[in-house]
Design an enzyme around this catalytic site. Structure first.
Site, PDB file in Angstrom:
ATOM      1  N   ARG A   1       0.839  -1.199   0.000  1.00  0.00           N
ATOM      2  CA  ARG A   1       0.000   0.000   0.000  1.00  0.00           C
ATOM      3  C   ARG A   1       0.872   1.247   0.000  1.00  0.00           C
ATOM      4  O   ARG A   1       1.913   1.277   0.659  1.00  0.00           O
ATOM      5  CB  ARG A   1      -0.891   0.007   1.247  1.00  0.00           C
ATOM      6  CG  ARG A   1      -2.086  -0.901   1.120  1.00  0.00           C
ATOM      7  CD  ARG A   1      -2.842  -1.071   2.414  1.00  0.00           C
ATOM      8  NE  ARG A   1      -3.008   0.156   3.195  1.00  0.00           N
ATOM      9  CZ  ARG A   1      -3.757   0.223   4.290  1.00  0.00           C
ATOM     10  NH1 ARG A   1      -4.408  -0.836   4.737  1.00  0.00           N
ATOM     11  NH2 ARG A   1      -3.869   1.353   4.963  1.00  0.00           N
TER      12      ARG A   1
ATOM     13  N   ARG B   1       0.564   8.399  10.048  1.00  0.00           N
ATOM     14  CA  ARG B   1      -0.703   7.735  10.408  1.00  0.00           C
ATOM     15  C   ARG B   1      -0.758   7.463  11.903  1.00  0.00           C
ATOM     16  O   ARG B   1      -1.803   7.558  12.524  1.00  0.00           O
ATOM     17  CB  ARG B   1      -0.845   6.413   9.631  1.00  0.00           C
ATOM     18  CG  ARG B   1      -1.171   6.633   8.161  1.00  0.00           C
ATOM     19  CD  ARG B   1      -0.903   5.403   7.337  1.00  0.00           C
ATOM     20  NE  ARG B   1      -1.763   4.291   7.675  1.00  0.00           N
ATOM     21  CZ  ARG B   1      -1.480   3.016   7.392  1.00  0.00           C
ATOM     22  NH1 ARG B   1      -0.369   2.710   6.760  1.00  0.00           N
ATOM     23  NH2 ARG B   1      -2.310   2.068   7.723  1.00  0.00           N
TER      24      ARG B   1
HETATM   25  P1  AMP Z   1      -6.921   1.675   6.998  1.00  0.00           P
HETATM   26  O1  AMP Z   1      -6.995   0.717   5.862  1.00  0.00           O
HETATM   27  O2  AMP Z   1      -7.993   1.425   8.030  1.00  0.00           O
HETATM   28  O3  AMP Z   1      -5.555   1.755   7.611  1.00  0.00           O
HETATM   29  O4  AMP Z   1      -7.234   3.134   6.391  1.00  0.00           O
HETATM   30  C1  AMP Z   1      -6.407   3.718   5.400  1.00  0.00           C
HETATM   31  C2  AMP Z   1      -6.661   5.207   5.305  1.00  0.00           C
HETATM   32  O5  AMP Z   1      -8.029   5.422   4.926  1.00  0.00           O
HETATM   33  C3  AMP Z   1      -6.498   5.987   6.606  1.00  0.00           C
HETATM   34  O6  AMP Z   1      -5.143   6.342   6.842  1.00  0.00           O
HETATM   35  C4  AMP Z   1      -7.387   7.195   6.346  1.00  0.00           C
HETATM   36  O7  AMP Z   1      -6.764   8.120   5.469  1.00  0.00           O
HETATM   37  C5  AMP Z   1      -8.550   6.574   5.586  1.00  0.00           C
HETATM   38  N1  AMP Z   1      -9.626   6.127   6.516  1.00  0.00           N
HETATM   39  C6  AMP Z   1     -10.015   4.841   6.770  1.00  0.00           C
HETATM   40  N2  AMP Z   1     -11.016   4.797   7.649  1.00  0.00           N
HETATM   41  C7  AMP Z   1     -11.280   6.094   7.978  1.00  0.00           C
HETATM   42  C8  AMP Z   1     -12.185   6.715   8.859  1.00  0.00           C
HETATM   43  N3  AMP Z   1     -13.044   6.000   9.625  1.00  0.00           N
HETATM   44  N4  AMP Z   1     -12.172   8.071   8.927  1.00  0.00           N
HETATM   45  C9  AMP Z   1     -11.333   8.810   8.175  1.00  0.00           C
HETATM   46  N5  AMP Z   1     -10.426   8.294   7.352  1.00  0.00           N
HETATM   47  C10 AMP Z   1     -10.398   6.941   7.240  1.00  0.00           C
END
Ligand code: AMP
Length: 218
Positions: free
Chosen positions: A161, A172
């Protein structure tokens, strides 16, 4: 007595910083539970791949390790809620405002907070690989695929990713501490939070989540 046919799956949130293992634990939980998986990160990446308006907007934030604005994410989740019980929220909510919006529409049974340190997050995420076809998660150190770069499950190509590069991982983690960590107290005060040691082996983490589920939901 509740008949087996009356059994309803619980509504669960998997809360944790980047690399805590939310996706891996969701995958395991879904092996024997009939829950609706709502992983906002996966949904957003899908929107980005399809080049939708939401995807184009979301990408600006995702590339920097920032959160996508609440109104966009809440709207996206609400559109996917049916009336059924048994949601597995993975990566949502991530802010107090998202949690309040969820509170209005879903009665939660458990928030499993999977806790890991920042150094462990960087170690795990920099070696994470994801299948571009089925989404299965691998790790070049802890869980390598049988053939390098190829998914064991479906033969799809594995990729890293964009936001799993070290600089973005650290951003993050910062975002998690600033915006998502306040949810720990928010849910603890509501008696919904169960803290799980996320640095154990994945099967041990899963055992702890399942035992929290049994305690919390009878
Ligand atoms: P993840 O796959 O859960 O690590 O999410 C990857 C990215 O998607 C995060 O770093 C955020 O930029 C965005 N993202 C995912 N879920 C959310 C959420 N609930 N609220 C805001 N941004 C989100």
């Amino acid at each position: 007595m509740v008949a087996a046919s009356d059994y309803q799956e619980p509504n669960v949130v998997l809360l944790g910083g980047p690399g805590a293992g939310k996706g891996t634990q969701a995958e395991k939980l879904l092996e024997d539970r009939d829950m609706q998986h709502l992983a906002t990160g996966d949904i957003l990446r899908d929107e980005v791949d399809k080049g939708t308006e939401l995807g184009l907007e979301a990408k600006k934030y995702m590339d920097k390790g920032e959160l996508v604005p609440d109104d966009l994410v809440v709207d996206m989740v609400q559109k996917r809620l049916t009336d059924q019980k048994g949601y597995l929220f993975d990566g949502f909510p991530r802010t107090i405002d998202q949690a309040k919006a969820l509170d209005d529409v879903v009665d939660l049974d458990l928030v499993a907070y999977i806790k890991i340190s920042e150094s462990e997050a960087v170690r795990r995420l920099s070696s994470r690989r994801v299948c571009s076809d089925c989404g299965k998660i691998f790790n070049t150190i802890f869980k390598p695929p049988e053939r390098e770069g190829v998914c064991d499950e479906c033969g799809g190509d594995l990729y890293q990713r964009d936001d799993d590069k070290p600089k973005v991982i650290r951003d993050r983690f910062e975002t998690f501490l600033d915006e998502t960590a306040p949810l720990i107290d928010f849910y603890r005060e509501r008696g919904l939070l169960e803290e799980i040691d996320g640095e154990q082996e994945p099967d041990e983490v899963q055992k702890d989540i399942k035992s929290a589920l049994h305690q919390g939901t009878g």
